[in-house]
Design a protein around this motif. Structure first.
Motif, short mmCIF file in Angstrom:
data_model
loop_
_atom_site.label_atom_id
_atom_site.label_comp_id
_atom_site.label_asym_id
_atom_site.label_seq_id
_atom_site.Cartn_x
_atom_site.Cartn_y
_atom_site.Cartn_z
N PHE A 125 -6.94 6.26 -0.48
CA PHE A 125 -7.75 5.32 0.08
C PHE A 125 -8.98 5.87 1.15
O PHE A 125 -9.65 5.25 1.50
N ARG A 126 -8.80 7.12 1.10
CA ARG A 126 -9.81 7.95 1.90
C ARG A 126 -11.04 7.97 0.98
O ARG A 126 -12.25 8.00 1.38
N VAL A 135 -11.69 4.00 -6.22
CA VAL A 135 -11.31 2.36 -6.34
C VAL A 135 -10.64 2.00 -5.10
O VAL A 135 -9.69 2.89 -4.74
N VAL A 136 -11.06 0.96 -4.52
CA VAL A 136 -10.26 0.60 -3.54
C VAL A 136 -9.60 -0.93 -3.79
O VAL A 136 -10.12 -1.79 -4.59
N GLY A 137 -8.49 -1.25 -3.22
CA GLY A 137 -7.86 -2.83 -3.52
C GLY A 137 -8.27 -3.55 -2.24
O GLY A 137 -7.89 -3.36 -1.21
N ASN A 167 0.88 -1.23 0.02
CA ASN A 167 0.00 -0.13 0.14
C ASN A 167 0.82 1.46 -0.08
O ASN A 167 0.56 2.48 -0.46
N VAL A 178 -0.01 4.07 -2.60
CA VAL A 178 -0.33 5.51 -2.32
C VAL A 178 0.69 6.49 -2.93
O VAL A 178 0.41 7.31 -3.54
N LEU A 237 -3.00 6.06 -5.34
CA LEU A 237 -4.33 5.44 -4.37
C LEU A 237 -4.54 6.36 -3.39
O LEU A 237 -3.98 6.96 -2.50
#
Lengths: 168, 168, 168, 168
Positions: free
Chosen positions: D78-79, D83-85, D67, D71, D76
């Protein structure tokens, strides 16, 4: 005023005013000077559902900064040594947030060194060491591994703790 | 006397005397009565190298007991709700030890309920609810999810917190 | 097809088809029957930033279910006993999600019991035991605590592991 | 032979022979070359009661190395990103041990890059990058944050993953 009395207008990140009447027992010390610093990168799972490092993880940062010093400088042998450091009290005041993938700087000093116990003061800062995020206290009593009775802090361990009382 | 002044003869498990002069700001309350209890089983990895539950994990117990109540009774929607509870201060006094595979009983009550903030008092007991292992304090400020500014605690959330102020 | 080949249209929660060509080495067994079950409540900090239980935590569930059995039934003394169980291999296939405050049901069985090692198969289900969320494998080699060389599994420990081979 | 068949004479640290017949599906690749490395210091609480880093923590190392890359290089968010992994499969083979206060080196590469999914291969080495301690696999499916349906990996994210397929 304690954190629990905060009104709308104060809060995490609301600035120094919110701490103006903070209970002296948990008030952050005003001197941001620490004789030893450790860099700690955050981990993915440190972030909780609010997208910031969970409050509990700050204690893992403290525990890590302190025990790294005890192992590397104080000769602590946590696997087989006769003496273990047991946490009897801890506290933390949170004034801002970390979030993965931050790297933080943990400053540690010894606020009080007794016969068998020690109280550490830990400042958790952004990596530039100028912005305080959380400030903690943590007390160890050193005990016999088997009986769990307090023992006197001596020798290399005491020397390492004395070193953390020195201003840089 | 604080934990950091402990002499050989006192220490974790050494009994009530060690707390006799404890700083009132972090002193455990004397009333072991909690309006709500949660059972929490320990996990294998809670045990640290000293064979007991690591000090940081006690904060996870508190966080879990509190947020379970907020979700189930207070209507907290931590994924999408407009209000989030942010920890601004926490502390714990450890008087004994848990070890996996213990199941513990966490008693929670509200010590102070302000406009936007709340201070919880948490007793972590053996499952019989008669032996205290650790006692914590934990303060939430409820904030707007996006701006992170404090908001007034209202409605179902305030009712749930009021419920924790009642003596059983 | 492995998970890494998933196309849009498959994915977590997309149903059994996505696993139709799964590599047999990590394929979930088809028999959802476990001789022993443990209930495990989630914790607040298990949830990561995506609002579900972080993937790493599923291994803590497995570790906990297995070691609870070893301590309570197999006589494992993880503090002082001469034999320790070291994890040499683990894996998990995630087909759905847990989220705090879920309580989950962990079913465990022994898939292979060798001379010094054992492979567990763990099903992590919703508390109704009918909906599979994740399926794991976990291998222990039992070793001498000091030399970390494998030792033969004997006595009460072997009996407890044999018990996990029985169909209910 | 799998780990579960180990005889006395093999076991963690027993050398390459124990893997000679390892199931190809979980066999470590023979090429110890990774296009990207991350240094990760261990934490005090990573050590479990056996005095070494608990098996579950190795997945936190993988998750963190992956991650961080997503990022910092893949954009990415993430907040708030669309799209999320999500992890759909993971595994780890443990051949040696880490223990706090070790610092480890995590090498990552992409073994397979599909339409919506990716399989990473992670080598966890001592900080000299020459001694392998554990080797993992980890599969992400990238999904729409709200619907949790797989989406095509595109743009900056795909470029970052392609970069991990290159031999250095």
């Amino acid at each position: 005023m304690t954190a629990a009395d905060a009104d709308p207008g104060s809060g995490p990140g609301a600035g120094p005013d919110r701490d103006s009447d903070r209970d002296p027992a948990t008030a952050p010390a005003t001197d941001p000077v620490y004789p030893h610093w450790t860099e700690i990168p955050t981990r993915w799972a440190d972030n909780d559902v609010y997208g910031h490092v969970n409050n509990t993880v700050h204690y893992a940062f403290m525990d890590t900064a302190i025990n790294t010093w005890l192992v590397e400088r104080g000769g602590l042998d946590f696997r087989d040594g006769p003496v273990v450091g047991l946490c009897v009290e801890s506290s933390c005041v949170y004034t801002a947030e970390f979030a993965f993938p931050d790297v933080l700087a943990a400053g540690i000093r010894v606020g009080h060194l007794g016969n068998s116990s020690v109280r550490y003061e830990i400042g958790l800062y952004r990596s530039d060491r100028s912005t305080l995020v959380a400030e903690g206290r943590f007390a160890h009593v050193f005990c016999d591994r088997r009986t769990r009775r307090p023992v006197r802090i001596d020798g290399k361990l005491r020397a390492a703790l004395e070193e953390l009382r020195r201003k840089p």
